[in-house]
Design a protein around this motif. Structure first.
Motif, short mmCIF file in Angstrom:
data_model
loop_
_atom_site.label_atom_id
_atom_site.label_comp_id
_atom_site.label_asym_id
_atom_site.label_seq_id
_atom_site.Cartn_x
_atom_site.Cartn_y
_atom_site.Cartn_z
N LEU A 189 0.79 -1.28 -0.05
CA LEU A 189 0.00 -0.03 0.05
C LEU A 189 0.72 1.22 0.27
CD1 LEU A 189 -2.67 -1.09 2.49
CD2 LEU A 189 -3.01 -0.51 0.00
N LYS A 190 1.86 1.37 0.98
CA LYS A 190 2.85 2.43 0.65
C LYS A 190 3.36 2.45 -0.60
CE LYS A 190 7.04 4.24 3.22
NZ LYS A 190 8.29 3.86 3.22
N PHE A 191 4.10 1.34 -1.26
CA PHE A 191 4.42 1.56 -2.55
C PHE A 191 3.37 2.15 -3.67
CE2 PHE A 191 5.33 -0.12 -6.60
CZ PHE A 191 6.66 0.34 -7.01
N THR A 192 2.16 1.77 -3.55
CA THR A 192 1.26 2.16 -4.31
C THR A 192 0.77 3.50 -4.19
OG1 THR A 192 0.37 -0.09 -4.50
CG2 THR A 192 -1.12 1.63 -5.16
N PHE A 193 0.82 4.08 -3.06
CA PHE A 193 0.51 5.53 -2.63
C PHE A 193 1.61 6.57 -3.22
CE2 PHE A 193 -0.39 9.08 0.09
CZ PHE A 193 -1.53 9.40 -0.60
N GLU A 194 2.83 6.02 -3.09
CA GLU A 194 3.96 6.53 -3.47
C GLU A 194 3.90 6.79 -5.13
OE1 GLU A 194 7.25 4.70 -1.85
OE2 GLU A 194 6.98 5.64 0.11
N TYR A 195 3.66 5.77 -5.76
CA TYR A 195 3.30 5.65 -7.29
C TYR A 195 2.55 6.55 -7.67
CZ TYR A 195 4.12 3.34 -11.66
OH TYR A 195 4.02 3.22 -12.99
N ILE A 196 1.37 6.66 -7.06
CA ILE A 196 0.32 7.61 -7.17
C ILE A 196 0.74 8.74 -7.14
CG2 ILE A 196 -2.05 8.32 -6.83
CD1 ILE A 196 -2.75 5.61 -5.93
N ASN A 197 1.21 9.08 -6.29
CA ASN A 197 1.73 10.55 -5.88
C ASN A 197 2.83 10.92 -6.91
OD1 ASN A 197 0.28 11.30 -3.89
ND2 ASN A 197 1.57 10.26 -2.20
N ALA A 198 3.79 9.99 -7.17
CA ALA A 198 5.02 10.31 -8.23
C ALA A 198 4.09 10.62 -9.61
CB ALA A 198 5.77 9.28 -8.07
N GLU A 199 3.27 9.73 -10.07
CA GLU A 199 2.71 10.05 -11.08
C GLU A 199 1.85 11.51 -11.20
OE1 GLU A 199 1.65 9.06 -15.09
OE2 GLU A 199 2.85 7.93 -13.74
N ASP A 200 1.39 11.89 -9.96
CA ASP A 200 0.73 13.09 -10.10
C ASP A 200 1.72 14.29 -10.07
OD1 ASP A 200 -2.04 12.37 -9.66
OD2 ASP A 200 -1.84 12.40 -7.58
N ARG A 201 2.90 14.34 -9.59
CA ARG A 201 3.91 15.25 -9.66
C ARG A 201 4.59 15.21 -11.19
NH1 ARG A 201 5.28 12.92 -5.01
NH2 ARG A 201 7.15 11.72 -5.63
N HIS A 202 4.81 13.99 -11.83
CA HIS A 202 5.31 13.83 -13.13
C HIS A 202 4.27 14.51 -14.11
CE1 HIS A 202 9.11 12.05 -12.11
NE2 HIS A 202 8.36 11.20 -11.41
N THR A 203 2.87 14.45 -13.93
CA THR A 203 2.11 14.83 -14.99
C THR A 203 1.43 16.38 -14.17
OG1 THR A 203 0.30 13.75 -13.73
CG2 THR A 203 1.30 12.45 -15.70
N HIS A 204 1.88 16.78 -13.65
CA HIS A 204 1.74 18.19 -13.06
C HIS A 204 0.06 18.26 -12.53
CE1 HIS A 204 5.30 19.93 -13.96
NE2 HIS A 204 5.37 19.24 -15.30
N TRP A 205 -0.46 16.90 -11.88
CA TRP A 205 -1.66 16.87 -11.50
C TRP A 205 -2.85 16.76 -12.57
CZ3 TRP A 205 2.32 18.92 -8.84
CH2 TRP A 205 2.60 18.40 -7.67
N LEU A 206 -2.29 16.46 -13.72
CA LEU A 206 -3.45 16.20 -14.79
C LEU A 206 -3.70 14.62 -14.98
CD1 LEU A 206 -1.77 18.33 -17.64
CD2 LEU A 206 -3.85 18.77 -16.40
N ASP A 207 -5.14 14.30 -14.63
CA ASP A 207 -5.39 12.77 -14.46
C ASP A 207 -6.02 12.54 -15.64
OD1 ASP A 207 -4.27 12.44 -12.01
OD2 ASP A 207 -6.03 13.65 -11.07
N VAL A 208 -6.20 11.17 -16.12
CA VAL A 208 -6.90 10.56 -17.13
C VAL A 208 -8.32 10.60 -16.99
CG1 VAL A 208 -4.87 9.21 -17.99
CG2 VAL A 208 -6.29 8.20 -16.58
N GLY A 209 -8.55 10.59 -15.60
CA GLY A 209 -10.17 10.61 -15.49
C GLY A 209 -10.41 10.92 -14.10
N PRO A 210 -11.53 11.12 -13.66
CA PRO A 210 -11.89 11.24 -12.23
C PRO A 210 -11.71 10.16 -11.29
CG PRO A 210 -14.10 10.82 -13.37
CD PRO A 210 -12.82 10.85 -14.54
N VAL A 211 -11.52 8.95 -12.03
CA VAL A 211 -11.48 7.59 -10.77
C VAL A 211 -10.08 7.76 -10.33
CG1 VAL A 211 -10.95 5.19 -10.72
CG2 VAL A 211 -12.93 6.10 -12.19
N SER A 212 -9.20 8.53 -10.83
CA SER A 212 -7.72 8.45 -10.38
C SER A 212 -7.64 9.46 -9.26
CB SER A 212 -6.86 9.29 -11.45
OG SER A 212 -6.65 8.48 -12.52
N LYS A 213 -8.64 10.30 -8.96
CA LYS A 213 -8.70 11.22 -7.59
C LYS A 213 -9.70 10.40 -6.62
CE LYS A 213 -5.33 13.90 -8.19
NZ LYS A 213 -4.00 13.57 -7.72
N ALA A 214 -10.18 9.57 -7.07
CA ALA A 214 -11.28 9.07 -6.21
C ALA A 214 -10.62 8.66 -4.64
CB ALA A 214 -11.82 7.91 -6.64
#
Length: 122
Positions: free
Chosen positions: A97-122
């Motif tokens: 879970l820690k790894f997954t959460f860090e991966y999600i946060n890293a992806e947010d930083r790399h994409t400047h918080w642009l997501d592919v859809g609303p599910v990513s921020k659920a």
């Protein structure tokens, strides 16, 4: 992948929506998604894994997948055997879970918080 990670995080943390029984949207989704009454489903039974709607069955489940499901059900997921052999699933789950959460946060930083859809921020 980016849609699955948040859902895997919720599943891995064993999140339970406290108002699910009273929520009309959840009730309607349960009626639409399950072939039988939701209340009558035995979630502890093994055959729940192999119960796939024909419209969702793009490829038939192989004998290898069925064997893997049986193995997991009777060994790792069995609470009695887990207790007997001291399988440390809790610490493994927390690390995942820690790894997954860090991966999600890293992806947010790399994409400047642009997501592919609303599910990513659920």
């Amino acid at each position: 992948r980016m849609v699955y990670l948040p859902m895997a995080t919720l599943f891995g943390s064993r999140y339970v929506y406290p108002q699910a029984e009273n929520d009309s949207l959840v009730r309607e989704l349960r009626e639409e998604l399950y072939a039988t009454k939701y209340e009558s489903i035995n979630w502890g039974a093994f055959n729940v894994r192999e119960c796939i709607a024909p419209t969702d069955l793009y490829n038939p489940q192989s004998w290898l997948m069925t064997a893997a499901n049986h193995f997991l059900y009777w060994t790792i997921e069995n609470p009695t055997l887990r207790a007997l052999f001291h399988i440390p699933l809790h610490s493994l789950r927390q690390r995942a879970l820690k790894f997954t959460f860090e991966y999600i946060n890293a992806e947010d930083r790399h994409t400047h918080w642009l997501d592919v859809g609303p599910v990513s921020k659920a």
